[in-house]
Design a protein around this motif. Structure first.
Motif, mmCIF file in Angstrom:
data_model
loop_
_atom_site.group_PDB
_atom_site.id
_atom_site.type_symbol
_atom_site.label_atom_id
_atom_site.label_comp_id
_atom_site.label_asym_id
_atom_site.label_seq_id
_atom_site.Cartn_x
_atom_site.Cartn_y
_atom_site.Cartn_z
ATOM 1 N N PHE A 38 48.913 42.761 34.769
ATOM 2 C CA PHE A 38 47.781 42.153 33.901
ATOM 3 C C PHE A 38 48.229 40.665 33.645
ATOM 4 O O PHE A 38 47.681 39.984 32.765
ATOM 5 N N GLY A 39 49.081 40.182 34.386
ATOM 6 C CA GLY A 39 49.197 38.476 34.195
ATOM 7 C C GLY A 39 49.933 38.204 33.038
ATOM 8 O O GLY A 39 49.471 37.121 32.501
ATOM 9 N N SER A 40 50.500 39.002 32.186
ATOM 10 C CA SER A 40 51.126 38.885 30.833
ATOM 11 C C SER A 40 52.094 37.879 30.946
ATOM 12 O O SER A 40 52.909 37.655 32.071
ATOM 13 N N GLY A 41 52.262 37.186 29.826
ATOM 14 C CA GLY A 41 53.501 36.325 29.619
ATOM 15 C C GLY A 41 52.911 35.037 28.949
ATOM 16 O O GLY A 41 53.836 34.176 28.844
ATOM 17 N N GLY A 42 51.692 34.651 28.951
ATOM 18 C CA GLY A 42 51.012 33.613 28.499
ATOM 19 C C GLY A 42 50.440 34.053 27.034
ATOM 20 O O GLY A 42 50.515 35.116 26.452
ATOM 21 N N SER A 43 50.144 33.068 26.241
ATOM 22 C CA SER A 43 49.582 33.136 24.773
ATOM 23 C C SER A 43 48.356 32.618 24.542
ATOM 24 O O SER A 43 47.963 31.444 25.532
ATOM 25 N N CYS B 254 38.818 25.975 31.254
ATOM 26 C CA CYS B 254 37.733 26.387 30.670
ATOM 27 C C CYS B 254 37.191 26.023 29.516
ATOM 28 O O CYS B 254 36.339 25.381 28.891
ATOM 29 N N MET B 255 38.311 25.577 28.573
ATOM 30 C CA MET B 255 38.098 25.341 27.088
ATOM 31 C C MET B 255 37.664 23.806 27.308
ATOM 32 O O MET B 255 36.727 23.564 26.475
ATOM 33 N N LYS B 256 38.182 22.990 28.171
ATOM 34 C CA LYS B 256 37.861 21.791 28.209
ATOM 35 C C LYS B 256 36.336 21.418 28.733
ATOM 36 O O LYS B 256 35.672 20.660 28.159
ATOM 37 N N GLU B 257 36.001 22.347 29.648
ATOM 38 C CA GLU B 257 34.550 22.628 30.049
ATOM 39 C C GLU B 257 33.628 22.773 28.719
ATOM 40 O O GLU B 257 32.400 22.133 28.898
ATOM 41 N N LYS B 258 34.132 23.376 27.789
ATOM 42 C CA LYS B 258 33.012 23.962 26.617
ATOM 43 C C LYS B 258 33.520 22.961 25.571
ATOM 44 O O LYS B 258 33.041 23.031 24.224
ATOM 45 N N GLY B 259 34.464 21.714 25.582
ATOM 46 C CA GLY B 259 34.431 20.773 24.580
ATOM 47 C C GLY B 259 35.488 21.136 23.567
ATOM 48 O O GLY B 259 35.691 20.538 22.695
ATOM 49 N N GLN C 69 35.536 31.224 22.009
ATOM 50 C CA GLN C 69 35.374 30.621 23.312
ATOM 51 C C GLN C 69 36.790 30.940 23.856
ATOM 52 O O GLN C 69 36.807 31.214 25.171
ATOM 53 N N LEU C 70 38.015 30.832 23.081
ATOM 54 C CA LEU C 70 39.321 31.093 23.826
ATOM 55 C C LEU C 70 39.255 32.604 24.310
ATOM 56 O O LEU C 70 39.784 32.806 25.419
ATOM 57 N N THR C 71 38.621 33.387 23.729
ATOM 58 C CA THR C 71 38.769 35.091 24.081
ATOM 59 C C THR C 71 37.973 34.989 25.542
ATOM 60 O O THR C 71 38.304 35.694 26.240
ATOM 61 N N ALA C 72 36.805 34.381 25.568
ATOM 62 C CA ALA C 72 36.085 34.341 26.804
ATOM 63 C C ALA C 72 36.776 33.663 27.786
ATOM 64 O O ALA C 72 36.589 34.197 29.127
ATOM 65 N N VAL D 279 39.215 42.537 30.878
ATOM 66 C CA VAL D 279 39.447 42.899 29.433
ATOM 67 C C VAL D 279 38.659 41.895 28.600
ATOM 68 O O VAL D 279 38.029 40.740 28.901
ATOM 69 N N LYS D 280 38.402 42.495 27.546
ATOM 70 C CA LYS D 280 37.470 41.811 26.417
ATOM 71 C C LYS D 280 38.146 40.943 25.615
ATOM 72 O O LYS D 280 37.767 39.802 25.332
ATOM 73 N N ASP D 281 39.446 41.069 25.248
ATOM 74 C CA ASP D 281 40.153 40.358 24.486
ATOM 75 C C ASP D 281 41.917 40.760 24.519
ATOM 76 O O ASP D 281 42.033 41.545 25.226
ATOM 77 N N ASP D 282 42.539 40.068 23.680
ATOM 78 C CA ASP D 282 44.077 40.424 23.955
ATOM 79 C C ASP D 282 44.155 41.867 23.292
ATOM 80 O O ASP D 282 45.123 42.245 23.983
ATOM 81 N N ASP D 283 43.528 42.352 22.362
ATOM 82 C CA ASP D 283 44.010 43.630 21.913
ATOM 83 C C ASP D 283 43.264 44.646 23.230
ATOM 84 O O ASP D 283 44.078 45.530 23.340
ATOM 85 N N ASP D 284 42.432 44.386 23.633
ATOM 86 C CA ASP D 284 41.902 45.305 24.769
ATOM 87 C C ASP D 284 42.774 45.129 26.054
ATOM 88 O O ASP D 284 43.424 45.890 26.599
ATOM 89 N N ARG D 285 43.359 43.723 26.411
ATOM 90 C CA ARG D 285 44.409 43.585 27.407
ATOM 91 C C ARG D 285 45.686 44.421 27.163
ATOM 92 O O ARG D 285 46.101 45.167 27.988
ATOM 93 N N PHE D 286 46.089 44.492 25.989
ATOM 94 C CA PHE D 286 47.502 45.099 25.756
ATOM 95 C C PHE D 286 47.133 46.614 25.503
ATOM 96 O O PHE D 286 48.138 47.257 25.726
ATOM 97 N N ALA D 287 46.024 46.906 24.918
ATOM 98 C CA ALA D 287 45.671 48.389 24.900
ATOM 99 C C ALA D 287 45.666 49.060 26.305
ATOM 100 O O ALA D 287 46.108 49.961 26.703
ATOM 101 N N GLN D 288 44.885 48.118 27.222
ATOM 102 C CA GLN D 288 44.884 48.735 28.743
ATOM 103 C C GLN D 288 46.422 48.794 29.269
ATOM 104 O O GLN D 288 46.801 49.807 30.167
#
Length: 292
Positions: A287-292, A49-54, A133-136, A150-159
């Motif tokens: 939630f597929g956690s374990g990555g950063s 995804c990041m590569k697609e966005k340059g 872009q990373l958040t998206a 999830v909207k972002d990391d904060d939302d992910r961990f809050a959920q």
């Protein structure tokens, strides 16, 4: 912001976020493997995804397994390991102030990610665009792999945190055996002069940590150091300035309470902790956690 993850924290973050005989190792390892697989899938999608966005981004998931250590066994409720840990570190709240030169062993730090170096080379404007872009991309990847929105990391961990609380309440707070053990532990603590208002199993196991963490927060509020707006926005606070002398005084109190807590809760922790760890892993996997 740099952060580091210890093994106990990784059980929550990796198998997805602070003890009874240790559960069988095989199921625990299997859960970690599944979490690792999901984390790598998410990272691969984020990279594309990041590569697609340059943007340059290196898919990276931290190490999720660690050799079995005393901290590992303590987290899972081994009495001897817990006693050793608590005699040395209490609830781990004031340990850093009493022993400022001691470095905590960690599994990984955010600085270990190759993307940290990439982000450091960006201008402020570039970094803002990169992080947006990373958040998206992360949100897209998590949705694709787990189905979670999830909207972002904060939302992910809050959920994740909210889900863990619900599962703990549903599965452990109503367990007759755990309720009985929690009541016995609370009565023992009362006999030692402690007042524990909430005796539900899911809150009882951290009452001591929360009490001393509350002392740190109170000290932080009375500190002259300016508040970090970004940290406050994330529900965090600037660590107060505490002298080693004061740190050791608070830490001495903390160790006593931690050992009293363990003496009263030996049977409770032996029945609660492995189940708590399994639930933390299960939700983290969702939630597929374990990555950063």
């Amino acid at each position: 912001m740099t952060y580091a993850v210890t093994f106990a924290a990784a059980l929550a973050l990796v198998a997805g976020c602070a003890a009874e005989p240790a559960p069988p190792a095989a199921p625990r390892a299997a859960s970690s493997t599944k979490a690792s697989d999901n984390a790598h899938r998410i990272q691969s999608i984020v990279g594309d995804c990041m590569k697609e966005k340059g943007f340059r981004y290196v898919p990276w998931a931290p190490r999720v397994k660690a050799p079995e250590t005393a901290s590992d066994r303590a987290y899972l409720g081994d009495y001897a390991a817990m006693k050793q840990e608590r005699a040395k570190k209490g609830f781990t709240v004031f340990y850093r102030y009493a022993h400022p030169d001691q470095k905590e062993e960690v599994l990984w730090s955010s600085e270990d990610s190759p993307n940290s170096a990439i982000m450091r080379d960006l201008s402020r404007a570039q970094l803002a665009a990169y992080e947006k872009q990373l958040t998206a991309c992360k949100s897209r990847a998590i949705k694709e792999v787990t189905g979670k929105v999830v909207k972002d990391d904060d939302d992910r961990f809050a959920q994740m945190d909210e889900t863990v609380k619900k599962v703990l309440d549903r599965e452990l707070n109503g367990d007759p055996k755990l309720v009985e053990l929690a009541a016995a532990m609370s009565a023992c603590l009362k006999g030692k002069g402690y007042s524990v208002a909430d005796t539900r199993p899911s809150t009882l196991h951290t009452w001591g940590w929360r009490m001393f963490e509350g002392k740190v927060k109170a000290l932080a509020k009375n500190d002259d150091r300016p508040e970090d707006e970004e940290m406050a926005e994330h529900g965090q606070y600037t660590m107060p300035m505490i002298s080693v002398e004061d740190g050791r005084r608070y830490f001495s109190q903390e160790v006593k309470v931690a050992l009293d807590d363990l003496a009263c809760g030996k049977d409770f922790y032996a029945a609660y902790s492995p189940r708590n760890a399994e639930i933390q892993q299960r939700v983290a996997l969702e939630f597929g956690s374990g990555g950063s």
